[in-house]
Structures are given as C-alpha cells and as structure tokens.
Design a protein around this motif. Sequence first.
Motif, PDB file in Angstrom:
ATOM      1  N   SER A  58     -34.956  40.412  -4.481  1.00 42.88           N
ATOM      2  CA  SER A  58     -34.936  41.104  -3.196  1.00 42.88           C
ATOM      3  C   SER A  58     -36.114  42.052  -3.058  1.00 42.88           C
ATOM      4  O   SER A  58     -36.503  42.714  -4.019  1.00 42.88           O
ATOM      5  CB  SER A  58     -33.639  41.896  -3.062  1.00 42.88           C
ATOM      6  N   SER A  77     -27.685  43.896  -4.918  1.00 41.84           N
ATOM      7  CA  SER A  77     -28.854  43.763  -4.041  1.00 41.84           C
ATOM      8  C   SER A  77     -30.169  43.656  -4.805  1.00 41.84           C
ATOM      9  O   SER A  77     -31.238  43.955  -4.256  1.00 41.84           O
ATOM     10  CB  SER A  77     -28.926  44.925  -3.037  1.00 41.84           C
ATOM     11  N   TYR A  91     -31.114  38.010  -3.801  1.00 44.45           N
ATOM     12  CA  TYR A  91     -30.476  37.576  -2.561  1.00 44.45           C
ATOM     13  C   TYR A  91     -30.600  36.058  -2.460  1.00 44.45           C
ATOM     14  O   TYR A  91     -31.362  35.421  -3.195  1.00 44.45           O
ATOM     15  CB  TYR A  91     -31.100  38.261  -1.344  1.00 44.45           C
ATOM     16  N   GLU A 141     -31.412  32.628  -0.237  1.00 42.00           N
ATOM     17  CA  GLU A 141     -32.191  32.137   0.893  1.00 42.00           C
ATOM     18  C   GLU A 141     -31.837  30.672   1.117  1.00 42.00           C
ATOM     19  O   GLU A 141     -32.370  29.776   0.463  1.00 42.00           O
ATOM     20  CB  GLU A 141     -33.689  32.287   0.626  1.00 42.00           C
ATOM     21  N   SER A 199     -18.837  32.956   4.796  1.00 41.41           N
ATOM     22  CA  SER A 199     -20.154  33.496   5.105  1.00 41.41           C
ATOM     23  C   SER A 199     -20.195  33.834   6.590  1.00 41.41           C
ATOM     24  O   SER A 199     -19.381  33.350   7.376  1.00 41.41           O
ATOM     25  CB  SER A 199     -21.266  32.497   4.761  1.00 41.41           C
ATOM     26  N   ARG A 235     -25.584  37.689  11.196  1.00 42.20           N
ATOM     27  CA  ARG A 235     -25.678  39.009  11.806  1.00 42.20           C
ATOM     28  C   ARG A 235     -25.341  38.886  13.296  1.00 42.20           C
ATOM     29  O   ARG A 235     -25.825  37.980  13.974  1.00 42.20           O
ATOM     30  CB  ARG A 235     -27.091  39.572  11.641  1.00 42.20           C
ATOM     31  N   PHE A 294     -29.322  41.395   3.335  1.00 44.92           N
ATOM     32  CA  PHE A 294     -28.420  40.406   2.739  1.00 44.92           C
ATOM     33  C   PHE A 294     -27.476  41.107   1.765  1.00 44.92           C
ATOM     34  O   PHE A 294     -27.876  41.999   1.031  1.00 44.92           O
ATOM     35  CB  PHE A 294     -29.228  39.342   1.988  1.00 44.92           C
ATOM     36  N   TYR A 313     -20.669  35.938   1.484  1.00 45.92           N
ATOM     37  CA  TYR A 313     -22.024  36.431   1.694  1.00 45.92           C
ATOM     38  C   TYR A 313     -22.314  36.677   3.184  1.00 45.92           C
ATOM     39  O   TYR A 313     -21.827  35.954   4.060  1.00 45.92           O
ATOM     40  CB  TYR A 313     -23.057  35.450   1.142  1.00 45.92           C
ATOM     41  N   TYR A 314     -23.104  37.718   3.401  1.00 47.39           N
ATOM     42  CA  TYR A 314     -23.559  38.086   4.737  1.00 47.39           C
ATOM     43  C   TYR A 314     -25.037  37.748   4.841  1.00 47.39           C
ATOM     44  O   TYR A 314     -25.839  38.187   4.016  1.00 47.39           O
ATOM     45  CB  TYR A 314     -23.323  39.582   4.962  1.00 47.39           C
ATOM     46  N   LEU A 315     -25.409  36.944   5.843  1.00 50.06           N
ATOM     47  CA  LEU A 315     -26.775  36.449   5.974  1.00 50.06           C
ATOM     48  C   LEU A 315     -27.407  36.990   7.256  1.00 50.06           C
ATOM     49  O   LEU A 315     -27.272  36.401   8.337  1.00 50.06           O
ATOM     50  CB  LEU A 315     -26.766  34.909   6.013  1.00 50.06           C
ATOM     51  N   SER A 321     -30.477  37.077   8.180  1.00 49.82           N
ATOM     52  CA  SER A 321     -31.601  36.312   8.717  1.00 49.82           C
ATOM     53  C   SER A 321     -31.151  35.337   9.797  1.00 49.82           C
ATOM     54  O   SER A 321     -31.959  34.858  10.593  1.00 49.82           O
ATOM     55  CB  SER A 321     -32.314  35.557   7.590  1.00 49.82           C
TER      56      SER A 321
END
Length: 443
Positions: free
Chosen positions: A8, A58, A61, A63, A181, A184, A210, A262-264, A266
């Motif tokens: 990260s 953190s 992360y 991708e 998941s 945003r 992330f 997981y929170y994404l 992007s």
Amino acid sequence: MSIRVKASPAIEILGVGDQVAIGLRSLPLGLVKSFPYHYERHVKDQISNTEARLIEESVLYLEPESDGAQEDVGFVVPTRDPNPCDLKRTLASIRKFSTCAPLVVVDDGSKNGDEVLRLTRSYGGSYVRIPTPHGPGFARNTGAATLINDIIVFVDSDVEFESRQLSTVLALFEAQDVVASAPRILSKSSRSATDLLRDTHFELDMGPVFASVPSPYVPYLPSATLCVRRGAFEESGGFDPTLFLGEDVDLVLRLHRLGRIYYLPSATFFHKDTPNPLRAFEKSFRYGLSYSDLHKKHRDRVHTLPLTARDRAIFIGTNLLIGPDLTAIVKLLLRLLRILAHAKRLGVHLDRGGIEIATKAAYKDVFREISELWLRVWILPLVLASLFSTRCRRFLLLSASIKYLRWRSKTQEPFTQMIASDIGYSFGVITSLVLGAAQEILA
C-alpha cells in the motif's frame, strides 16, 4: 479475472524507501521488518494468513483485475415508493452489466406498485410484492431466497454504476475465502466529477482507502450496494428482519466470522442524495437510533468510540485534570513518540522530511478522532456541558474549528447540512441509549 496483492502507498508514511514502519498500530516486528515496498503477487485461490494480516493493517491491499468475464451473479433490488426515474437508472445499470443475469425487484409495500411492476418487467426482471412494509432487511432476504447464483448483489433502487466498476468488485471473489465486498458509494448531488472524487461528508461513503472490514478504518459496509457469497449469506442467516436500522452493520459483523470482507474504493458507485439540512438531520438521527440494538447484539464490536475501556478512562481522566484541549496535545505527542519508537526499533533513519510526515500523520489521526468522533457522537452533551464548564467550552471551540477547517478543505457540502447531520446522529445515539436502558430496567 485475477487479483494482485500489492504494498500500500500508505506504508510510505515515514519515507523509508523499501522498508515498512507502521507508526499508529502495534504489529509484530517480524511481519513488517524489511518488508519490500514493491511487493506484488498474483492470487490464484487463497490469500496467505500473513498477507491477510498485513491487509488488515493496511500494509498491503488488493488490486482486482477484470478481464471482462462475468461471475455467476444475481441481483436483488429492494424498494419502497421509489422515484421511477431513479429506479429506471438502477435497472438500466444492471442490464448494461448483464442482459441475462437474474434480477429480482422486491416491492416492500409501495403505493405505486403498478409503476414498479411495469419498470421491472420492462428490464426483464422478476417482481415480488410484499403487501405490508416489513423493512429493507426482510425485503432483501425475500429476494435472495429466489436466487440460486453463487454471488448475490444487493443494490438499492437509487444507485447507479458502470459495468467495469462492478466487475472489479466481483473480481475479489476469485479469492475463495472472500465472503463479501463492496464499492465506494458517492453522493450524486455533487456538481462535478471532481467534486465526486473528493472527501465528502456523506454517510454512505466509507472513504478513499482500501480496507479489510471490519477495521478501525472501515467498521462496516453499507448495504446500498453489497456483494455477498450466497453460501455465506445463508449460513449467517441473512439480514435480521427485526432490525429496521443498522441491518447492514449487523450482517457484516456476522459474515466476518465466516470469511474475509473487503472494501474497494477504486470502484465508485453513485447514490442519489439531495442536499437538505432537515433531511440530513432525519437520516443521521435514524442511523444513530440503531446503536442500542447493535450494541446488544455485538457488545464487544460496536462502540461509540473505537477505544478500549482503559483508553476511555484515561481520556476522561486527563480531560478532568488538565482540560480537553491540553489532552489533545498530549495525545498528539504520545502518538508521535510511538511512531519514532517504531522507526528506531526497525532501524529506520528518519531525516527532517520523514519526521515532518510522521508529525502530520499523528496530527491527522488525533484530530480526526476529536473533530469527527467526539463532535459527531457527543456534540449535544458537549454543548450542554460547555454552558457550565470553561474547559468544555475550549474543547468545543477547538473541535468546531478543526471541523470547519476540514470542511473548507475537503468537501463541497453546505456547512449547515454537515452540522445538522452531526446533531441528528448524536441525538439518535443518545435517544437509542436512553430507550435501551429503559427497556433493560423494565425487563
């Protein structure tokens, strides 16, 4: 689809090149010492335990990379008295992603049910009507029960998204231990695309970083758009139909016992939101009301402040002894010393630039706690206490100043709406605690 595990950018916090030092969290040094900054690995089926731990902190992360392939996905859209234009945009987004994926619209007692039925059929979806409103959790469970797909995507009837964005969120399920998941969620009320990408004061926006969920950075995921593995959803029992508020927080905490979430950020979806101080107060008040019920179900994981009992006692005690404003300065110095101690133990040399970065990191963390948590949760008691206490008045002035400066630099939202939202949430939490205590006394 594939996933890459990467280092990260947040680990550059101390400017230490190819070494990692996490200043604000206590980590076993063996996990981070000499950890390569350019670490990268493709995930085939499983994220290693060490990688998962570093993702939670953190340091790493995920991708996801979408190659255009589609998962076995079904969609559930709960709704009640929707704006037809909003619902149409939501259904159009789903059909742009897939023209044949199962789509279930659950009408939770809408007055305009005929219009909802017409729109659903025009987009090739199945329509399920619940004559009497039973709440969003019950509606989502009803829709999920009709699907047999491996992954269920819950989408509110006023959300829009691009197909590519959803594909990257679904790509996270390539790791077999991922059970949920989410993207945003940004407010569509902003005036330009630039505004949408800034840090805004929007309840559904969980931030730009992330995160593994739940964590101090992202404690839960809103159900405005939530992707869940069907097996885990059924094993967890689904949404609690008795909760009209906070049902998404409750589900995420139960799903976390079954796998990784997981929170994404992007991937960005857009939610209809009309700027209105009265509406902001009402929404935040309703969010705050869910606190008592959630605390009863998850006592060890739901707190008004992310502090241990000892930390809260120390914070309150120092407030009484030296005043809230000096307490903030003391906390800032302690966190800065902790960063420097971590760097020394890792053998990291900090030049002047590195120390400046570390100081800014400590400052941001301490004053985020003051301006966001204390003002948002306890603003009403703090205002009342300031009528009788000079120290509380100083603390209120300090907190409000920080809040104002953050607002001017990072959001386009009207300041009155932000204050209305904070007061509404505080009033909701306090009302929830009073009602919860009264119920326990009566019981």
